[in-house]
Scaffold this motif. Structure first.
Motif, PDB file in Angstrom:
ATOM      1  N   ALA A  13     -10.199  -9.409   1.026  1.00 24.88           N
ATOM      2  CA  ALA A  13      -9.022  -8.569   0.805  1.00 24.88           C
ATOM      3  C   ALA A  13      -8.145  -8.537   2.046  1.00 24.88           C
ATOM      4  O   ALA A  13      -6.917  -8.681   1.959  1.00 24.88           O
ATOM      5  CB  ALA A  13      -9.454  -7.161   0.408  1.00 24.88           C
ATOM      6  N   VAL A  14      -8.734  -8.363   3.204  1.00 25.83           N
ATOM      7  CA  VAL A  14      -7.966  -8.302   4.445  1.00 25.83           C
ATOM      8  C   VAL A  14      -7.260  -9.633   4.705  1.00 25.83           C
ATOM      9  O   VAL A  14      -6.069  -9.670   5.051  1.00 25.83           O
ATOM     10  CB  VAL A  14      -8.871  -7.904   5.632  1.00 25.83           C
ATOM     11  N   VAL A  15      -7.965 -10.744   4.513  1.00 23.25           N
ATOM     12  CA  VAL A  15      -7.378 -12.063   4.747  1.00 23.25           C
ATOM     13  C   VAL A  15      -6.222 -12.316   3.783  1.00 23.25           C
ATOM     14  O   VAL A  15      -5.163 -12.819   4.179  1.00 23.25           O
ATOM     15  CB  VAL A  15      -8.455 -13.166   4.644  1.00 23.25           C
ATOM     16  N   LEU A  16      -6.387 -11.963   2.509  1.00 19.53           N
ATOM     17  CA  LEU A  16      -5.317 -12.185   1.538  1.00 19.53           C
ATOM     18  C   LEU A  16      -4.095 -11.316   1.831  1.00 19.53           C
ATOM     19  O   LEU A  16      -2.958 -11.796   1.739  1.00 19.53           O
ATOM     20  CB  LEU A  16      -5.825 -11.917   0.125  1.00 19.53           C
ATOM     21  N   VAL A  17      -4.302 -10.078   2.199  1.00 15.17           N
ATOM     22  CA  VAL A  17      -3.173  -9.193   2.502  1.00 15.17           C
ATOM     23  C   VAL A  17      -2.446  -9.678   3.756  1.00 15.17           C
ATOM     24  O   VAL A  17      -1.213  -9.770   3.773  1.00 15.17           O
ATOM     25  CB  VAL A  17      -3.641  -7.733   2.660  1.00 15.17           C
ATOM     26  N   LEU A  18      -3.189  -9.975   4.802  1.00 15.60           N
ATOM     27  CA  LEU A  18      -2.556 -10.465   6.026  1.00 15.60           C
ATOM     28  C   LEU A  18      -1.866 -11.807   5.798  1.00 15.60           C
ATOM     29  O   LEU A  18      -0.779 -12.055   6.326  1.00 15.60           O
ATOM     30  CB  LEU A  18      -3.579 -10.579   7.151  1.00 15.60           C
ATOM     31  N   GLY A  19      -2.485 -12.685   5.010  1.00 13.89           N
ATOM     32  CA  GLY A  19      -1.873 -13.976   4.695  1.00 13.89           C
ATOM     33  C   GLY A  19      -0.564 -13.812   3.947  1.00 13.89           C
ATOM     34  O   GLY A  19       0.438 -14.475   4.252  1.00 13.89           O
ATOM     35  N   ALA A  20      -0.538 -12.933   2.965  1.00 15.69           N
ATOM     36  CA  ALA A  20       0.697 -12.693   2.210  1.00 15.69           C
ATOM     37  C   ALA A  20       1.777 -12.111   3.118  1.00 15.69           C
ATOM     38  O   ALA A  20       2.956 -12.488   3.025  1.00 15.69           O
ATOM     39  CB  ALA A  20       0.420 -11.753   1.046  1.00 15.69           C
ATOM     40  N   ILE A  23       3.077 -14.976   5.458  1.00 12.91           N
ATOM     41  CA  ILE A  23       3.901 -15.932   4.707  1.00 12.91           C
ATOM     42  C   ILE A  23       5.254 -15.318   4.369  1.00 12.91           C
ATOM     43  O   ILE A  23       6.295 -15.975   4.480  1.00 12.91           O
ATOM     44  CB  ILE A  23       3.161 -16.402   3.433  1.00 12.91           C
ATOM     45  N   ALA A  24       5.277 -14.050   3.979  1.00 12.24           N
ATOM     46  CA  ALA A  24       6.544 -13.386   3.660  1.00 12.24           C
ATOM     47  C   ALA A  24       7.426 -13.299   4.894  1.00 12.24           C
ATOM     48  O   ALA A  24       8.647 -13.460   4.799  1.00 12.24           O
ATOM     49  CB  ALA A  24       6.271 -12.007   3.088  1.00 12.24           C
ATOM     50  N   LYS A  25       6.834 -13.030   6.050  1.00  9.86           N
ATOM     51  CA  LYS A  25       7.617 -12.950   7.285  1.00  9.86           C
ATOM     52  C   LYS A  25       8.160 -14.320   7.695  1.00  9.86           C
ATOM     53  O   LYS A  25       9.262 -14.425   8.220  1.00  9.86           O
ATOM     54  CB  LYS A  25       6.767 -12.383   8.431  1.00  9.86           C
ATOM     55  N   LEU A  26       7.377 -15.375   7.440  1.00 11.04           N
ATOM     56  CA  LEU A  26       7.797 -16.714   7.853  1.00 11.04           C
ATOM     57  C   LEU A  26       8.886 -17.289   6.953  1.00 11.04           C
ATOM     58  O   LEU A  26       9.845 -17.891   7.440  1.00 11.04           O
ATOM     59  CB  LEU A  26       6.597 -17.658   7.882  1.00 11.04           C
TER      60      LEU A  26
END
Length: 116
Positions: A13-20, A23-26
């Motif tokens: 859950a933490v990895v998916l939230v941080l990944g999203a 990616i949104a910031k990039l």
């Protein structure tokens, strides 16, 4: 075993939230405009303060709607098992409906159903 599963789920859950988020910031659009932060309603600029008090009647109406909506949700499982439990099921749902009718009568008498 369950502890390992819990850690795996939390880590995922933490990895998916941080990944999203990354990616949104990039790849997300960047538009820094002061007008973007102003309040508006339906595309029309507001006149005066946007923080206006809302009548309590809206909240009462919404709560009554939810109460009777949840009543309908509880009636379906009762209807599925009514043959199994016989007359006891009829007595229990009768009591349930009587309480709801009294609640409706109370709300009606207090004027909660009148739209002003």
């Amino acid at each position: 075993m369950y502890f390992t599963l819990l850690i795996t789920v939390l880590l995922t859950a933490v990895v998916l939230v941080l990944g999203a988020y990354v990616i949104a910031k990039l790849i997300g659009p960047r538009s820094y405009n002061p007008v973007k932060g102003e309040p508006f309603e339906c595309g029309v600029p507001t006149r005066g303060s946007s923080w206006l008090p809302v009548s309590i009647g809206y909240y009462l109406f919404a709560i009554l709607f939810l109460m009777f909506d949840i009543e309908t949700v509880f009636l379906y499982p009762w209807a599925v098992v009514v043959k199994q439990y016989g007359s006891m099921a009829l007595v229990s749902i009768g009591f349930f409906l009587v309480v709801l009718v009294f609640g409706l009568a109370y709300a009606w008498r207090k004027g909660a159903l009148e739209w002003k």
